[in-house]
Design a protein around this motif. Structure first.
Motif, PDB file in Angstrom:
ATOM      1  N   THR A   1       0.769  -1.204   0.050  1.00 35.75           N
ATOM      2  CA  THR A   1       0.128   0.025  -0.061  1.00 35.75           C
ATOM      3  C   THR A   1       0.768   1.261   0.060  1.00 35.75           C
ATOM      4  N   GLU A   2       1.895   1.371   0.716  1.00 30.95           N
ATOM      5  CA  GLU A   2       2.694   2.665   0.962  1.00 30.95           C
ATOM      6  C   GLU A   2       3.457   2.974  -0.534  1.00 30.95           C
ATOM      7  N   LEU A   3       3.954   1.736  -0.974  1.00 29.12           N
ATOM      8  CA  LEU A   3       4.655   1.786  -2.022  1.00 29.12           C
ATOM      9  C   LEU A   3       4.067   2.511  -3.178  1.00 29.12           C
ATOM     10  N   ILE A   4       2.514   1.827  -3.309  1.00 27.25           N
ATOM     11  CA  ILE A   4       1.698   2.388  -4.305  1.00 27.25           C
ATOM     12  C   ILE A   4       1.446   3.812  -4.205  1.00 27.25           C
ATOM     13  N   GLU A   5       1.090   4.033  -2.881  1.00 28.60           N
ATOM     14  CA  GLU A   5       0.657   5.516  -2.417  1.00 28.60           C
ATOM     15  C   GLU A   5       1.980   6.424  -2.875  1.00 28.60           C
ATOM     16  N   ASN A   6       3.045   6.021  -2.763  1.00 25.63           N
ATOM     17  CA  ASN A   6       4.461   6.837  -3.074  1.00 25.63           C
ATOM     18  C   ASN A   6       4.317   7.163  -4.472  1.00 25.63           C
ATOM     19  N   ILE A   7       4.093   6.350  -5.244  1.00 24.33           N
ATOM     20  CA  ILE A   7       4.300   6.191  -6.547  1.00 24.33           C
ATOM     21  C   ILE A   7       3.196   7.211  -7.120  1.00 24.33           C
ATOM     22  N   GLU A   8       1.918   6.922  -6.557  1.00 24.54           N
ATOM     23  CA  GLU A   8       0.770   7.917  -6.992  1.00 24.54           C
ATOM     24  C   GLU A   8       0.978   9.304  -6.668  1.00 24.54           C
ATOM     25  N   SER A   9       1.704   9.610  -5.681  1.00 24.98           N
ATOM     26  CA  SER A   9       2.013  10.952  -5.010  1.00 24.98           C
ATOM     27  C   SER A   9       3.075  11.592  -6.158  1.00 24.98           C
ATOM     28  N   LYS A  10       3.998  10.685  -6.313  1.00 22.98           N
ATOM     29  CA  LYS A  10       5.142  11.179  -7.444  1.00 22.98           C
ATOM     30  C   LYS A  10       4.516  11.499  -8.912  1.00 22.98           C
ATOM     31  N   ALA A  11       3.261  10.769  -9.168  1.00 18.34           N
ATOM     32  CA  ALA A  11       2.802  11.026 -10.480  1.00 18.34           C
ATOM     33  C   ALA A  11       2.206  12.336 -10.547  1.00 18.34           C
ATOM     34  N   LYS A  12       1.454  12.674  -9.159  1.00 18.35           N
ATOM     35  CA  LYS A  12       0.741  13.854  -9.201  1.00 18.35           C
ATOM     36  C   LYS A  12       1.886  15.101  -9.201  1.00 18.35           C
ATOM     37  N   SER A  13       3.031  14.921  -8.561  1.00 17.63           N
ATOM     38  CA  SER A  13       3.872  16.034  -8.364  1.00 17.63           C
ATOM     39  C   SER A  13       4.665  16.298  -9.644  1.00 17.63           C
ATOM     40  N   GLN A  14       4.991  15.115 -10.352  1.00  9.62           N
ATOM     41  CA  GLN A  14       5.964  15.082 -11.348  1.00  9.62           C
ATOM     42  C   GLN A  14       5.313  15.088 -12.673  1.00  9.62           C
ATOM     43  N   GLY A  15       3.891  14.952 -12.629  1.00  9.13           N
ATOM     44  CA  GLY A  15       3.153  15.327 -13.881  1.00  9.13           C
ATOM     45  C   GLY A  15       3.294  14.178 -14.642  1.00  9.13           C
TER      46      GLY A  15
END
Length: 298
Positions: A21-35
């Motif tokens: 869960t934490e890994l997926i959430e981390n990558i989802e956060s990067k998708a938002k911040s890095q476009g």
């Protein structure tokens, strides 16, 4: 290579027996911040190949991140071979052989940075009896160790050490005929290794001259059970007794078991007993994200 615009994350939920869960959430956060656009696929063992191929067709990612062990990584590499897509490794298995050879950390936060990074290397594969192999496969002693460990009740380093002792007590020789690009040799063997990479997932260097993208692989054969030479081989020594350990560099190989079948494994997956193994190199079959220090990695 520019930063990826579309990323498909393939997650094996049961790999490594840890919560993703934490890994997926981390990558989802990067998708938002890095476009970048992100799609997530969780494997379930039911028609995964067809579903992933459909995702590739529909989503058309330029980067595919694989969160799982060597089995999941091999499956995705097989799907991606020859496609203009870079694979990023998030190693979550018990051995993580390919990631170890590429210098990719077992810490998922570090591996995410590498998997999304700009440093890319080519990767050869091997087609072995119709199956894809990426790093190290073998007949004999180590394949028996893989079998014993899979059947054992103790996991981790203690379980592995226990099975090493058991396996050494069970070792036997088998007669093989090895045919490569340049020669044919008939010999007794305690282990025959098909090596695209340099080391097992444990970090043990077995093929110091290995190179993951040179268009060749090595066949390494220990012709008798010599504890000193096997210890030197396991330690990654380059000066080995040619009467005990021989190495052949080739693009094709056939190993025939002449008197009895031998146990066989591909990249840590036990394949059972075989009487013949055919292998050929798949040069530059895939691009893979690597740490900066291992770009163009051997």
């Amino acid at each position: 290579m520019p930063f990826p615009k579309k990323v498909l994350l393939v997650v094996n939920p049961i790999a490594g027996d840890v919560d993703k869960t934490e890994l997926i959430e981390n990558i989802e956060s990067k998708a938002k911040s890095q476009g970048f656009d992100l799609a997530v696929y969780r494997t379930d063992g039911e028609n995964d190949r067809q579903a992933i191929e459909q995702s590739l067709q529909d989503f058309q990612p330029d980067r595919v991140l694989v969160a799982g062990g060597d089995g999941t990584i091999n499956q995705i590499a097989d799907i991606l071979q020859g496609k203009p897509v870079t694979m990023g490794l998030l190693p979550l298995g018990s051995a993580n052989g390919l990631a170890t050879n590429l210098g990719i950390s077992g810490d998922w936060q570090e591996s995410v940075e590498v998997a999304l990074g700009e440093h890319i290397s080519c990767l050869d594969g091997m087609m072995i009896n119709g199956h894809l192999g990426l790093h190290l496969s073998d007949l004999g002693l180590n394949a028996r160790l893989v079998k014993n460990y899979e059947e054992g009740e103790v996991r981790g380093k203690w379980g592995y050490a226990k099975e090493v002792i058991r396996t050494l007590s069970e070792h036997d020789l088998f007669r093989v005929r090895i045919t490569t690009d340049t020669e044919t040799v008939e010999t007794d063997a305690t282990i025959v290794i098909l090596a695209n990479a340099t080391m097992y997932g444990t970090g043990v260097v077995i093929n110091p001259e290995g190179n993951l993208c040179d268009g060749k692989f090595e066949v390494i054969v220990a012709t008798r059970f010599d504890i000193i030479e096997l210890a030197k081989l396991i330690a990654g020594a380059t000066e080995l007794d040619p009467e005990v350990v021989r190495t052949f560099c080739t693009t094709h190989a056939e190993i025939e078991c002449l008197e009895q079948q031998a146990l066989f494994q591909i990249d840590g997956e036990f394949m059972g007993p075989v009487d013949r193994v055919k292998a050929h190199i798949l040069p530059n079959m895939l691009s893979v994200a690597v740490p900066a220090v291992t770009e163009g990695v051997k």
